[in-house]
Design a protein around this motif. Structure first.
Motif, mmCIF file in Angstrom:
data_model
loop_
_atom_site.group_PDB
_atom_site.id
_atom_site.type_symbol
_atom_site.label_atom_id
_atom_site.label_comp_id
_atom_site.label_asym_id
_atom_site.label_seq_id
_atom_site.Cartn_x
_atom_site.Cartn_y
_atom_site.Cartn_z
ATOM 1 N N MET A 15 23.063 59.419 72.190
ATOM 2 C CA MET A 15 24.461 59.008 72.208
ATOM 3 C C MET A 15 24.723 58.089 73.398
ATOM 4 S SD MET A 15 27.883 61.418 72.405
ATOM 5 C CE MET A 15 27.729 61.893 74.122
ATOM 6 N N ASN A 16 25.431 56.982 73.147
ATOM 7 C CA ASN A 16 25.829 56.071 74.214
ATOM 8 C C ASN A 16 27.286 56.322 74.595
ATOM 9 O OD1 ASN A 16 23.332 54.894 73.992
ATOM 10 N ND2 ASN A 16 24.035 53.104 72.862
ATOM 11 N N VAL A 17 27.581 56.240 75.879
ATOM 12 C CA VAL A 17 28.952 56.376 76.374
ATOM 13 C C VAL A 17 29.289 55.142 77.201
ATOM 14 C CG1 VAL A 17 30.512 57.672 77.863
ATOM 15 C CG2 VAL A 17 28.919 58.889 76.393
ATOM 16 N N SER A 18 30.358 54.458 76.836
ATOM 17 C CA SER A 18 30.810 53.273 77.567
ATOM 18 C C SER A 18 32.009 53.657 78.425
ATOM 19 C CB SER A 18 31.195 52.163 76.594
ATOM 20 O OG SER A 18 30.067 51.763 75.838
ATOM 21 N N VAL A 19 31.881 53.444 79.722
ATOM 22 C CA VAL A 19 32.878 53.926 80.676
ATOM 23 C C VAL A 19 33.640 52.745 81.279
ATOM 24 C CG1 VAL A 19 33.275 55.458 82.623
ATOM 25 C CG2 VAL A 19 31.190 55.704 81.261
ATOM 26 N N LYS A 20 34.962 52.859 81.291
ATOM 27 C CA LYS A 20 35.806 51.845 81.907
ATOM 28 C C LYS A 20 36.298 52.341 83.264
ATOM 29 C CE LYS A 20 37.403 50.097 77.435
ATOM 30 N NZ LYS A 20 38.576 49.796 76.576
ATOM 31 N N LYS A 21 36.841 51.423 84.058
ATOM 32 C CA LYS A 21 37.440 51.828 85.327
ATOM 33 C C LYS A 21 38.463 52.916 85.074
ATOM 34 C CE LYS A 21 37.192 48.089 88.706
ATOM 35 N NZ LYS A 21 38.003 47.211 89.575
ATOM 36 N N SER A 22 38.417 53.959 85.869
ATOM 37 C CA SER A 22 39.291 55.102 85.649
ATOM 38 C C SER A 22 39.742 55.677 86.977
ATOM 39 C CB SER A 22 38.567 56.201 84.852
ATOM 40 O OG SER A 22 37.959 55.687 83.687
ATOM 41 N N MET A 23 40.961 56.222 87.001
ATOM 42 C CA MET A 23 41.474 56.879 88.198
ATOM 43 C C MET A 23 41.730 58.347 87.867
ATOM 44 S SD MET A 23 44.799 55.954 90.556
ATOM 45 C CE MET A 23 45.962 56.544 89.328
ATOM 46 N N PRO A 24 40.825 59.258 88.258
ATOM 47 C CA PRO A 24 40.979 60.662 87.884
ATOM 48 C C PRO A 24 42.098 61.361 88.668
ATOM 49 C CG PRO A 24 39.074 60.398 89.315
ATOM 50 C CD PRO A 24 39.592 59.014 89.031
ATOM 51 N N VAL A 25 42.938 62.058 87.942
ATOM 52 C CA VAL A 25 44.026 62.830 88.545
ATOM 53 C C VAL A 25 44.179 64.121 87.745
ATOM 54 C CG1 VAL A 25 46.493 62.935 89.072
ATOM 55 C CG2 VAL A 25 45.260 60.771 89.347
ATOM 56 N N GLY A 26 44.260 65.260 88.432
ATOM 57 C CA GLY A 26 44.493 66.498 87.717
ATOM 58 C C GLY A 26 43.730 67.671 88.300
ATOM 59 N N THR A 27 43.757 68.778 87.559
ATOM 60 C CA THR A 27 43.110 70.019 87.987
ATOM 61 C C THR A 27 42.117 70.470 86.927
ATOM 62 O OG1 THR A 27 45.064 70.716 89.239
ATOM 63 C CG2 THR A 27 43.488 72.428 88.642
ATOM 64 N N GLY A 52 33.644 50.214 86.133
ATOM 65 C CA GLY A 52 33.888 49.865 84.741
ATOM 66 C C GLY A 52 32.732 49.112 84.123
ATOM 67 N N GLY A 53 32.735 49.068 82.794
ATOM 68 C CA GLY A 53 31.737 48.289 82.084
ATOM 69 C C GLY A 53 30.345 48.874 82.087
ATOM 70 N N VAL A 54 30.213 50.165 82.351
ATOM 71 C CA VAL A 54 28.898 50.815 82.383
ATOM 72 C C VAL A 54 28.705 51.609 81.090
ATOM 73 C CG1 VAL A 54 27.457 52.545 83.505
ATOM 74 C CG2 VAL A 54 28.812 50.960 84.889
ATOM 75 N N THR A 55 27.619 51.324 80.391
ATOM 76 C CA THR A 55 27.266 52.071 79.183
ATOM 77 C C THR A 55 26.007 52.876 79.462
ATOM 78 O OG1 THR A 55 28.231 50.391 77.721
ATOM 79 C CG2 THR A 55 26.639 51.911 76.752
ATOM 80 N N VAL A 56 26.096 54.178 79.288
ATOM 81 C CA VAL A 56 24.993 55.096 79.580
ATOM 82 C C VAL A 56 24.441 55.644 78.274
ATOM 83 C CG1 VAL A 56 24.257 57.061 80.964
ATOM 84 C CG2 VAL A 56 26.310 55.791 81.622
ATOM 85 N N LYS A 94 40.316 64.960 80.355
ATOM 86 C CA LYS A 94 41.512 65.668 80.822
ATOM 87 C C LYS A 94 42.088 65.047 82.092
ATOM 88 C CE LYS A 94 40.449 70.306 79.029
ATOM 89 N NZ LYS A 94 40.052 71.696 79.408
ATOM 90 N N VAL A 95 41.225 64.521 82.942
ATOM 91 C CA VAL A 95 41.691 63.971 84.221
ATOM 92 C C VAL A 95 41.856 62.459 84.185
ATOM 93 C CG1 VAL A 95 40.760 65.880 85.560
ATOM 94 C CG2 VAL A 95 39.336 63.854 85.181
ATOM 95 N N GLY A 96 41.752 61.879 82.989
ATOM 96 C CA GLY A 96 42.069 60.458 82.861
ATOM 97 C C GLY A 96 40.924 59.490 82.814
ATOM 98 N N ALA A 97 39.685 59.966 82.685
ATOM 99 C CA ALA A 97 38.557 59.052 82.543
ATOM 100 C C ALA A 97 38.687 58.317 81.206
ATOM 101 C CB ALA A 97 37.229 59.805 82.606
ATOM 102 N N VAL A 98 38.412 57.020 81.224
ATOM 103 C CA VAL A 98 38.531 56.189 80.033
ATOM 104 C C VAL A 98 37.124 55.814 79.561
ATOM 105 C CG1 VAL A 98 39.508 54.098 79.044
ATOM 106 C CG2 VAL A 98 40.709 55.269 80.905
ATOM 107 N N PHE A 99 36.756 56.272 78.379
ATOM 108 C CA PHE A 99 35.416 56.001 77.869
ATOM 109 C C PHE A 99 35.383 56.107 76.365
ATOM 110 C CE2 PHE A 99 35.815 60.509 78.717
ATOM 111 C CZ PHE A 99 35.197 61.132 77.647
ATOM 112 N N GLU A 100 34.334 55.553 75.776
ATOM 113 C CA GLU A 100 34.135 55.601 74.338
ATOM 114 C C GLU A 100 32.708 56.055 74.055
ATOM 115 O OE1 GLU A 100 34.859 51.686 72.928
ATOM 116 O OE2 GLU A 100 37.033 51.779 73.238
ATOM 117 N N ASN A 101 32.547 56.824 72.989
ATOM 118 C CA ASN A 101 31.198 57.234 72.588
ATOM 119 C C ASN A 101 31.031 57.127 71.088
ATOM 120 O OD1 ASN A 101 32.745 59.424 71.823
ATOM 121 N ND2 ASN A 101 31.807 60.868 73.237
#
Length: 453
Positions: free
Chosen positions: A1-13, A423-427, A446-453
């Motif tokens: 499985m590939n996951v593409s990650v965008k710039k994200s600002m994590p906030v939460g618990t 951002g722009g990293v696909t793992v 849950k904490v706001g990470a932006v990604f697609e798989n």
């Protein structure tokens, strides 16, 4: 499985997942006893399920339960009372090195022949020091392919006595011996030559064994050493003394939160401007990776740890960059991928030393992190014993790119954090997070990470 990650600002618990290391050992130790016990807040991941399945094959009765009110996972174990039966078919440990080592030593206590195997990665990870010690102790343990790796065939029983083993490759070999020796008829002693790497994991093993009523005594002793050139010297030797004919009785036990898994989000929150993360369930324990708090403090992060309530808070509201640090990874090998990412996005230089044992994990993590962080612009150098990262030189070069997760859960999760920063990293091989942190992507979302798989 590939996951593409965008710039994200994590906030939460987020509540930290349960410790993989504690779950492995608690399931195994509960299986060695005869009384039923309940393990609360247990981690049900690919690796720990491998340990549960292997223990069942040796005769333990293990059931998974879910608390209807809290939805918390629990494991109920009825052990085999220190008398393992011989499994009827080969034990497949999957990707779990811990499972393989624990079960290999247990197989040398059981009657009959036991075959242990695993996936492609496991069949490349050496067990030579453990096999050597078990054979010297009276068992007949064979690496089928003659390379010290699985598949392994275990015949014959070990005898109590004085064991000697090299501690420089993996602490799992030591834990395996420590937990099987109490089942022998009389006393045994294990002498560790060379520095014991990852010692906190052995401390976890002893902590849970002692909770189950088993005595394991640790001490240092000066012993004469004859070098290859014939010269004589003295050095401290770490020794464990284990009385024989002991009985395990763990009782009900609660698994603590996992600092290794928590390190990814804590590091992301320290690096990313505007981030604000609280993690719960992280109480003080024997886990060496609790050092992530000290590491982030040294790097200049705004971090606090309420130990009484098990709460860690990290924020980067000012958007400041952290500073590079020097870190001896002898006791914290699982943090090395995280620290490599931390160094790549920090000012100055980061040196990770005493980390040669990190090469013997699911993949050679020193090599893997060097290759993958170079792809996203980091200036990083692999040494024989660690990593040297110039965050200063990397500063204006970091950019998104496809990277390889090497089918290694810790490589994948650390590179995911790098993706949140730039951002722009696909793992690729992202499914490997199931090994230690099945809820990783759910928690990141849950904490706001932006990604697609």
């Amino acid at each position: 499985m590939n996951v593409s990650v965008k710039k994200s600002m994590p906030v939460g618990t987020i509540t930290a997942p349960a410790s993989k290391s504690y779950t492995h050992r608690a399931v195994f130790i509960a299986s060695l006893g005869k009384n039923e016990c309940e393990l609360s807040h247990a981690l049900l991941s690919a690796d720990t399920l491998s340990t549960m399945n292997a223990c069942k094959m040796f005769g333990a009765n293990i059931e998974e339960k879910t608390d209807p009110e809290t939805n918390e996972k629990r494991i109920v174990v009825k052990g085999f009372g220190g008398k393992p039966k011989t499994p009827e078919k080969p034990i497949d440990v999957g990707n779990s090195g811990t499972t393989l080592r624990l079960m290999t030593a247990l197989a040398a206590v059981a009657d009959g022949e036991v075959v242990l195997t695993g996936d492609e990665s496991i069949q490349k990870r050496s067990n030579a020091p453990l096999l050597k010690t078990l054979n010297e102790a009276g068992a007949d343990v064979i690496s089928v392919n003659g390379n010290g790796c699985a598949p392994l065939l275990v015949k014959g029983k070990i005898k109590p006595g004085n064991y000697v083993i090299d501690g420089g490759m993996s602490s799992q070999f030591i834990s395996a011996l420590l937990l099987s020796c109490p089942l022998l008829e009389t006393d045994s002693k294990i002498s560790i030559y060379n520095d014991l790497k990852s010692k906190p994991y052995v401390d976890i093993t002893i902590e849970i064994a002692e909770k189950a009523g088993v005595d394991i005594n640790e001490y240092l002793k000066w012993e004469k050493i004859f070098e290859k050139d014939g010269t004589e010297s003295e050095k401290h030797v770490l020794i464990y003394s284990i009385p024989g004919n002991q009985t395990y009785d763990l009782g009900d036990y609660t698994i603590p939160g996992d600092f290794s898994s928590a390190s990814y989000l804590l590091t992301a929150a320290a690096l990313i401007p505007g981030a604000d993360i609280t993690m719960t369930g992280l109480f003080p324990s024997a886990q060496g990776d609790s050092a992530i708090v000290e590491i982030l403090e040294k790097a200049g992060a705004d971090i606090s740890w309420d130990k009484e309530n098990g709460v860690i808070h990290v924020s980067n509201k000012t958007g400041k960059r952290l500073k590079g640090i020097n870190w001896d990874a002898g006791k914290t090998p699982d943090l090395v991928p995280t620290l490599a990412v931390l160094g790549a996005f920090s000012d100055g230089e980061t040196r990770i030393t005493n980390a040669e044992h990190v090469r013997f994990k699911e993949t050679d993590r020193l090599k893997a992190m060097t290759e993958e962080l170079t792809k996203v612009g980091a200036v990083i150098e692999e040494t024989d014993y660690g990593l040297f990262i110039s965050g200063e030189k990397s500063k204006n070069k970091m950019k998104g790119a496809p990277v390889c997760g090497h089918h290694d859960h810790r490589i994948v999760m650390s590179l995911f954090i790098a993706g949140m920063v730039i951002g722009g990293v696909t793992v690729d091989t992202a499914e490997s997070v199931q090994i230690s942190y099945p809820g990783f992507f759910e928690d990141m979302k849950k904490v706001g990470a932006v990604f697609e798989n």
